[in-house]
Scaffold this motif. Structure first.
Motif, PDB file in Angstrom:
ATOM      1  N   TYR A   9       0.837  -1.206   0.000  1.00  0.00           N
ATOM      2  CA  TYR A   9       0.000   0.000   0.000  1.00  0.00           C
ATOM      3  C   TYR A   9       0.867   1.250   0.000  1.00  0.00           C
ATOM      4  N   GLN A  10       0.333   2.291  -0.633  1.00  0.00           N
ATOM      5  CA  GLN A  10       1.042   3.582  -0.710  1.00  0.00           C
ATOM      6  C   GLN A  10       0.078   4.677  -0.241  1.00  0.00           C
ATOM      7  N   LEU A  11      -0.290   4.616   1.040  1.00  0.00           N
ATOM      8  CA  LEU A  11      -1.320   5.500   1.580  1.00  0.00           C
ATOM      9  C   LEU A  11      -0.898   6.959   1.640  1.00  0.00           C
ATOM     10  N   HIS A  12       0.384   7.217   1.555  1.00  0.00           N
ATOM     11  CA  HIS A  12       0.869   8.602   1.641  1.00  0.00           C
ATOM     12  C   HIS A  12       1.219   9.171   0.258  1.00  0.00           C
ATOM     13  N   TRP A  13       0.752   8.514  -0.779  1.00  0.00           N
ATOM     14  CA  TRP A  13       1.025   8.975  -2.146  1.00  0.00           C
ATOM     15  C   TRP A  13       0.383  10.328  -2.387  1.00  0.00           C
ATOM     16  N   ARG A  14       1.153  11.253  -2.901  1.00  0.00           N
ATOM     17  CA  ARG A  14       0.668  12.599  -3.213  1.00  0.00           C
ATOM     18  C   ARG A  14       0.930  12.868  -4.696  1.00  0.00           C
ATOM     19  N   PRO A  15      -0.039  12.590  -5.555  1.00  0.00           N
ATOM     20  CA  PRO A  15       0.175  12.767  -7.006  1.00  0.00           C
ATOM     21  C   PRO A  15       0.333  14.228  -7.389  1.00  0.00           C
ATOM     22  N   ARG A  16       1.049  14.453  -8.473  1.00  0.00           N
ATOM     23  CA  ARG A  16       1.237  15.799  -8.996  1.00  0.00           C
ATOM     24  C   ARG A  16      -0.070  16.323  -9.587  1.00  0.00           C
ATOM     25  N   PRO A  17      -0.183  17.646  -9.777  1.00  0.00           N
ATOM     26  CA  PRO A  17      -1.429  18.224 -10.313  1.00  0.00           C
ATOM     27  C   PRO A  17      -1.889  17.583 -11.620  1.00  0.00           C
ATOM     28  N   ALA A  18      -0.950  17.320 -12.542  1.00  0.00           N
ATOM     29  CA  ALA A  18      -1.335  16.717 -13.819  1.00  0.00           C
ATOM     30  C   ALA A  18      -1.886  15.319 -13.615  1.00  0.00           C
ATOM     31  N   THR A  19      -1.314  14.585 -12.666  1.00  0.00           N
ATOM     32  CA  THR A  19      -1.798  13.244 -12.369  1.00  0.00           C
ATOM     33  C   THR A  19      -3.173  13.311 -11.713  1.00  0.00           C
ATOM     34  N   CYS A  20      -3.379  14.311 -10.853  1.00  0.00           N
ATOM     35  CA  CYS A  20      -4.692  14.491 -10.229  1.00  0.00           C
ATOM     36  C   CYS A  20      -5.765  14.749 -11.284  1.00  0.00           C
ATOM     37  N   GLU A  21      -5.425  15.540 -12.287  1.00  0.00           N
ATOM     38  CA  GLU A  21      -6.376  15.799 -13.373  1.00  0.00           C
ATOM     39  C   GLU A  21      -6.708  14.514 -14.124  1.00  0.00           C
ATOM     40  N   LEU A  22      -5.685  13.685 -14.330  1.00  0.00           N
ATOM     41  CA  LEU A  22      -5.904  12.415 -15.010  1.00  0.00           C
ATOM     42  C   LEU A  22      -6.814  11.514 -14.176  1.00  0.00           C
ATOM     43  N   LEU A  23      -6.613  11.486 -12.867  1.00  0.00           N
ATOM     44  CA  LEU A  23      -7.430  10.651 -11.995  1.00  0.00           C
ATOM     45  C   LEU A  23      -8.883  11.126 -11.958  1.00  0.00           C
ATOM     46  N   VAL A  24      -9.096  12.426 -12.046  1.00  0.00           N
ATOM     47  CA  VAL A  24     -10.456  12.954 -12.115  1.00  0.00           C
ATOM     48  C   VAL A  24     -11.143  12.455 -13.383  1.00  0.00           C
ATOM     49  N   VAL A  29     -14.847   8.248 -16.086  1.00  0.00           N
ATOM     50  CA  VAL A  29     -15.022   7.044 -16.898  1.00  0.00           C
ATOM     51  C   VAL A  29     -15.632   5.922 -16.054  1.00  0.00           C
ATOM     52  N   LEU A  30     -15.118   5.727 -14.846  1.00  0.00           N
ATOM     53  CA  LEU A  30     -15.630   4.660 -13.988  1.00  0.00           C
ATOM     54  C   LEU A  30     -17.076   4.913 -13.594  1.00  0.00           C
ATOM     55  N   ALA A  31     -17.424   6.170 -13.388  1.00  0.00           N
ATOM     56  CA  ALA A  31     -18.814   6.503 -13.053  1.00  0.00           C
ATOM     57  C   ALA A  31     -19.733   6.278 -14.252  1.00  0.00           C
ATOM     58  N   LEU A  39     -13.629  -2.647 -15.287  1.00  0.00           N
ATOM     59  CA  LEU A  39     -13.094  -2.389 -16.619  1.00  0.00           C
ATOM     60  C   LEU A  39     -11.645  -2.841 -16.676  1.00  0.00           C
ATOM     61  N   THR A  40     -11.159  -3.113 -17.878  1.00  0.00           N
ATOM     62  CA  THR A  40      -9.732  -3.324 -18.047  1.00  0.00           C
ATOM     63  C   THR A  40      -9.068  -1.957 -18.169  1.00  0.00           C
ATOM     64  N   ILE A  41      -7.790  -1.902 -17.877  1.00  0.00           N
ATOM     65  CA  ILE A  41      -7.072  -0.632 -17.992  1.00  0.00           C
ATOM     66  C   ILE A  41      -7.098  -0.142 -19.431  1.00  0.00           C
ATOM     67  N   ARG A  42      -7.058  -1.075 -20.366  1.00  0.00           N
ATOM     68  CA  ARG A  42      -7.091  -0.661 -21.770  1.00  0.00           C
ATOM     69  C   ARG A  42      -8.437  -0.050 -22.133  1.00  0.00           C
ATOM     70  N   GLN A  43      -9.514  -0.536 -21.538  1.00  0.00           N
ATOM     71  CA  GLN A  43     -10.815   0.081 -21.778  1.00  0.00           C
ATOM     72  C   GLN A  43     -10.843   1.508 -21.229  1.00  0.00           C
ATOM     73  N   VAL A  44     -10.270   1.705 -20.054  1.00  0.00           N
ATOM     74  CA  VAL A  44     -10.179   3.056 -19.489  1.00  0.00           C
ATOM     75  C   VAL A  44      -9.354   3.945 -20.409  1.00  0.00           C
ATOM     76  N   TRP A  45      -8.267   3.403 -20.911  1.00  0.00           N
ATOM     77  CA  TRP A  45      -7.386   4.157 -21.807  1.00  0.00           C
ATOM     78  C   TRP A  45      -8.127   4.614 -23.053  1.00  0.00           C
ATOM     79  N   TYR A  46      -8.853   3.695 -23.671  1.00  0.00           N
ATOM     80  CA  TYR A  46      -9.600   4.064 -24.874  1.00  0.00           C
ATOM     81  C   TYR A  46     -10.678   5.100 -24.567  1.00  0.00           C
ATOM     82  N   SER A  47     -11.311   4.991 -23.403  1.00  0.00           N
ATOM     83  CA  SER A  47     -12.322   5.983 -23.036  1.00  0.00           C
ATOM     84  C   SER A  47     -11.698   7.358 -22.866  1.00  0.00           C
ATOM     85  N   LEU A  48     -10.513   7.406 -22.282  1.00  0.00           N
ATOM     86  CA  LEU A  48      -9.818   8.684 -22.102  1.00  0.00           C
ATOM     87  C   LEU A  48      -9.379   9.268 -23.441  1.00  0.00           C
TER      88      LEU A  48
END
Length: 301
Positions: A9-24, A29-31, A39-48
Motif C-alpha cells: 500500500y502507498q497510503l501517503h502517495w501525493r500525485p502531482r497536479p497533472a496526475t490528479c487531473e488524469l485521476l479525475v 469514466v468509472l462513473a 473495466l480493463t485498464i485498456r478500456q479506461v485508456w480508450y475511453s480517455l
C-alpha cells in the motif's frame, strides 16, 4: 541493488497536479460505466482517448498503467473497479464449521438454475478474444444461460472441439456462436480459424447440426459509428486483412458492447419459452429449499 519501485500500500502517495487531473478523468469514466465494472485498464485508456484526455500512443498507456497502479495502492481508486486479465487463482474450499456449511448449502440451493437455453431453437455460445472483458459479457449473458469462452479458446483445440461436442449432446439443434475480437489481422484470422475448426469438428461429432457464426464486435460499422480510435495495420503481419485501419475490441464503449450483446441474444430467444422455464425454475427452487429444511422464500441479496 534494492528495487525502488513501490510495494504494498502507498497510503501517503501525493500525485502531482497533472496526475490528479488524469485521476479525475478516470473517475468520470468509472462513473459512466458503473454498470459494466470492472473495466480493463485498456478500456479506461480508450475511453480517455475518446474523451480527448489522452492521445493514442503507447507511452500514454504505459503512464496510465503506472498511475492506476499507484491509485489502487493508495486507495484513490477501488481495487474492484479494474480488472487484470493475467491473474489465475485457485483456493481450496473450507468452512468455519457446520453452520457455515449450512449457510453455504442454502446459498447453493438459492442459486439453483435450470438450463435457460432449454427449448430454444438454437443454442448460443460466445467466444471473446480478450479475457479481461469476460466479467462484463457474463453480466449480460448469464441470465440467459449463455456460456462464454475467452483467451486461449480461440487457439485451444479443446475449446473448439468442445463447442461441437456440446452441439452433439444437445440433440443436434442449431448452434450460434457470437464472436468478439479485435478488428485487425490477428482478430480476423482468429475468428475465421475458429469458425473453420468448429465447423470441421461438428461435421464429425454433430453431423447435420447447423453451426452459425456471427461477429458482434468489433465491426467496421461500429468503428465508424462510434468514431473509435484506430491504428494502421501491422506491416509485419502479412495475413489477409481487408481493413485499412485496426481497432481493439476494448475500444468499444462497455455499455455499447453490453447493449449489442443483449440485443443479439434476445433476437434469437423465444421470450415465451424462457418465461415458462423461469417459472418452473422458481417453483423447483422453492421445493428444493423446503426439502433441505430451509423454510420461507429464497433470500434476496
Amino acid at each position: 541493488m534494492p528495487n525502488k519501485r513501490p510495494r504494498g500500500y502507498q497510503l501517503h502517495w501525493r500525485p502531482r497536479p497533472a496526475t490528479c487531473e488524469l485521476l479525475v478523468a478516470v473517475d468520470r469514466v468509472l462513473a459512466r460505466y458503473a454498470e459494466q465494472l470492472p473495466l480493463t485498464i485498456r478500456q479506461v485508456w480508450y475511453s480517455l482517448i475518446s474523451d480527448g484526455v489522452l492521445v493514442k500512443e503507447e507511452r500514454t498507456y504505459k503512464r496510465l498503467v503506472e498511475v492506476l497502479g499507484m491509485a489502487r495502492r493508495s486507495g484513490c481508486i477501488p481495487w474492484e473497479a479494474l480488472r487484470d486479465d493475467t491473474e489465475i487463482a485457485a483456493e481450496p474450499v473450507a468452512y468455519e464449521g457446520p453452520e457455515d456449511f449450512r449457510d453455504a448449502l442454502r446459498e447453493a440451493a438459492e442459486g439453483f438454475r435450470l438450463d435457460r437455453q432449454a427449448g430454444q431453437h438454437q443454442r448460443i455460445e460466445i467466444f471473446c478474444e480478450t479475457a479481461g472483458m469476460v466479467p462484463q459479457l457474463v453480466a449480460v449473458a448469464d441470465s440467459y444461460g449463455v456460456p462464454l469462452c475467452s483467451g486461449s479458446g480461440f487457439n485451444g483445440l479443446p475449446a473448439k472441439r468442445g463447442a461441437a461436442l456440446r452441439a452433439a449432446a444437445d440433440g443436434h439443434r442449431g448452434l450460434r456462436i457470437f464472436v468478439i475480437s479485435d478488428w485487425d489481422q490477428s482478430g480476423i484470422h482468429l475468428s475465421s480459424a475458429l469458425a473453420e475448426d468448429v465447423a470441421a469438428f461438428a461435421a464429425v461429432d454433430a453431423p447435420g447440426t447447423e453451426v452459425v457464426f456471427e461477429r458482434l464486435a468489433v465491426t467496421e460499422q461500429q468503428i465508424a459509428g462510434h468514431q473509435l480510435p484506430t491504428a494502421p495495420p501491422k506491416a509485419s503481419d502479412n495475413r489477409s486483412f481487408t481493413g485499412t485501419s485496426t481497432t481493439q475490441a476494448e475500444a468499444l464503449p462497455p455499455d455499447v458492447l453490453a447493449a449489442v450483446l443483449r440485443e443479439a441474444i434476445e433476437a434469437h430467444r423465444d421470450e415465451t419459452v424462457l418465461a415458462h422455464l423461469l417459472q418452473r425454475e422458481e417453483h423447483q427452487r422453492r421445493e428444493l429449499l423446503q426439502r433441505l429444511g430451509f423454510e420461507g422464500p429464497p433470500r434476496t441479496s
